[in-house]
Design a protein around this motif. Sequence first.
Motif, PDB file in Angstrom:
ATOM      1  N   PRO A  51       0.807  -1.234   0.000  1.00 58.92           N
ATOM      2  CA  PRO A  51       0.000   0.000   0.000  1.00 58.92           C
ATOM      3  C   PRO A  51       0.835   1.279   0.000  1.00 58.92           C
ATOM      4  O   PRO A  51       0.503   2.219  -0.724  1.00 58.92           O
ATOM      5  N   LEU A  52       1.920   1.306   0.752  1.00 61.83           N
ATOM      6  CA  LEU A  52       2.724   2.539   0.815  1.00 61.83           C
ATOM      7  C   LEU A  52       3.322   2.862  -0.554  1.00 61.83           C
ATOM      8  O   LEU A  52       3.216   3.985  -1.042  1.00 61.83           O
ATOM      9  N   LEU A  55       0.588   3.952  -3.151  1.00 60.79           N
ATOM     10  CA  LEU A  55       0.120   5.329  -2.990  1.00 60.79           C
ATOM     11  C   LEU A  55       1.226   6.315  -3.356  1.00 60.79           C
ATOM     12  O   LEU A  55       0.960   7.357  -3.961  1.00 60.79           O
ATOM     13  N   LEU A 230       6.302  12.148   9.146  1.00 61.99           N
ATOM     14  CA  LEU A 230       6.266  11.466   7.860  1.00 61.99           C
ATOM     15  C   LEU A 230       7.645  11.344   7.241  1.00 61.99           C
ATOM     16  O   LEU A 230       7.886  10.468   6.434  1.00 61.99           O
TER      17      LEU A 230
ATOM     18  N   SER B 256      -1.746  10.991   0.775  1.00 57.06           N
ATOM     19  CA  SER B 256      -1.498   9.671   0.187  1.00 57.06           C
ATOM     20  C   SER B 256      -0.780   8.760   1.171  1.00 57.06           C
ATOM     21  O   SER B 256      -1.084   7.564   1.220  1.00 57.06           O
ATOM     22  N   ILE B 257       0.155   9.305   1.960  1.00 50.14           N
ATOM     23  CA  ILE B 257       0.844   8.445   2.934  1.00 50.14           C
ATOM     24  C   ILE B 257      -0.139   7.999   4.020  1.00 50.14           C
ATOM     25  O   ILE B 257      -0.173   6.832   4.415  1.00 50.14           O
ATOM     26  N   MET B 259      -3.343   7.757   3.656  1.00 56.85           N
ATOM     27  CA  MET B 259      -4.274   6.808   3.061  1.00 56.85           C
ATOM     28  C   MET B 259      -3.652   5.426   2.980  1.00 56.85           C
ATOM     29  O   MET B 259      -4.316   4.418   3.196  1.00 56.85           O
ATOM     30  N   SER B 260      -2.332   5.381   2.674  1.00 59.61           N
ATOM     31  CA  SER B 260      -1.676   4.082   2.548  1.00 59.61           C
ATOM     32  C   SER B 260      -1.732   3.332   3.876  1.00 59.61           C
ATOM     33  O   SER B 260      -1.883   2.112   3.916  1.00 59.61           O
ATOM     34  N   GLU B 261      -1.643   4.096   4.975  1.00 55.94           N
ATOM     35  CA  GLU B 261      -1.743   3.504   6.311  1.00 55.94           C
ATOM     36  C   GLU B 261      -3.127   2.874   6.505  1.00 55.94           C
ATOM     37  O   GLU B 261      -3.254   1.741   6.964  1.00 55.94           O
TER      38      GLU B 261
END
Lengths: 249, 312
Positions: A51-52, A55, A230, B256-257, B259-261
Amino acid sequence: MNDILVNGEAMHIPDGYLGPYTYIALWIIMIPIWYYAGRKLSSELKSRQVPLLALAAAFSFVIMMFNVPIPGGSTGHAVGAAIIGIVLGPWAAVIAISVALVLQALMFGDGGITAIAANCFNMAVVMPFVAYYAYKLISGSTEITSSRRVIAAAIAGYISLAIAAGFTGFEFGIQPILHHTAEGVPLYMPYSLGVTVPAMLLEHVFGFSILEALITALIFAYVQRTDTTLLYGEKSAAQKKKMKTASTA
Amino acid sequence: MIPEWMKEVDVGPCSCSAVYHGKKGFVGKTIDGIFSFLQEAFVSETYAKRDGLLQSLDPRAKLISILAVIFATSMVGDLYLLIIVYLATLLFAYLSKVDVLFFIKRVWLFIPIFAGIIALPMVFNIFFPGDPLILLAYLGPGAHIGPVSLPDSIFITKQGVNLAVIFTMRVATCVSSVVLLFITTPQQVLFKSLRSVGVPKIYVLTLEMAYRYIFLLMDMVREMYTAKKARTIKSRSMFDEQKWVGGRMGYTLIRSIDMSEKVHMAMMSRGFNGDVKVMQQFNMQHRDYVAVAAAISLSLLLVLIAHDFIRV
């Protein structure tokens, strides 16, 4: 699509620009890099990897859609590989940007199929690595919120795109040496190193790199104001600190 | 059961665009760019669902065939061969019920930008000497621009034109083949077929997911720009506008990061453990083997001719 491709076009090498020796050599270089990046990421990210990276790849693709006003009433857009390298770390950037480049090549013919490895080398390896290490070097051990880091991000964006453009120019320039007919007629990119490298460098040093620097800095400043956890490598440092305080308490 | 009318697909290309009054700024350009992206994707999808020749092939067979042709084409230096391959892509587009005019336009739209800048200077004798075809200007001996000395006269050379045409045709033929592959294959099937050329499962899944989330992110970006347009009365200074774009990019990155989580957690709760499984229901038939064999032998032939093993 026409509009948004114009500025990125110089960096996306289409099929037919590079001869087989060059592109095959770049495939041979890229395959172990992809392999190593994959191994490293799957041990670091575990099940979060897919997923990471998906995205992040989607973001690398979409960043080119953002038009930015530039002097002269025109608009431009960033390559975005520098900020992705800084935020996600260079190895995750290798995969995320490569995936975005493969999608662009398949969907729009933007960047060639034979040249996928060449494009990935320039934009998914050279750019994020140069950007990440330039950023790390300049920001040193300053506070995560210091303005020095914004400047570091700007410089990282600037030099990473300029160096990537230099590599692209070099790949173009060796074509007439490697591929020509018996009469010396070039078969692929016909201009010599003396033309391609300065052309690519000038175009970027006085143009696109400035925009890349500006955008990298602006995105970085936004992330810095909003959520610094982040940033690649920073989370673990914060956790370390927490662990330290926990152990001393 | 899905009712019949829901399975019907609109086969005609749709067109969507935003309406503008006055000059398009960076906001208008972005919204337009996103619309044309979505349109391209939709149009490709309508072609991928028609029952033409290439659509009926196994996607793996098609992928390998087209990749072989592209790699072979990249080695060809003969104009006639390139024209033959290019015409073949048009023929296959026609047989696959793709509107040939649309197909030609889609390919050549990018060629002037791609190859034009590079190919155009080749035709003059400034870079490459050759036999004159059209004389443009007589400068007399000793002419120069700054430190660069120019030849006595500037003309378009025969060899230069030949070189430029071959260069452009090669790019066009390759782009034509890729576009043909993309518009005759539904995307999810295309990505799965990448397994057959050795792309690891984990990247096939990453590609598929990235492709889907591109649409979500695109829509998010479109909404930001539309919202800005709706709120804008007077444009601000350029740096303020640039700062706005930078902020929106940063926001998209964070989203987006984030959301990826969430996607990761959603995947975990549905039983994902990091082990990727790709569902494959492809079925190679005789005609698929024939297609692969034909494409590979054609490619080999092209390579052999290109390297002068076979003379034509």
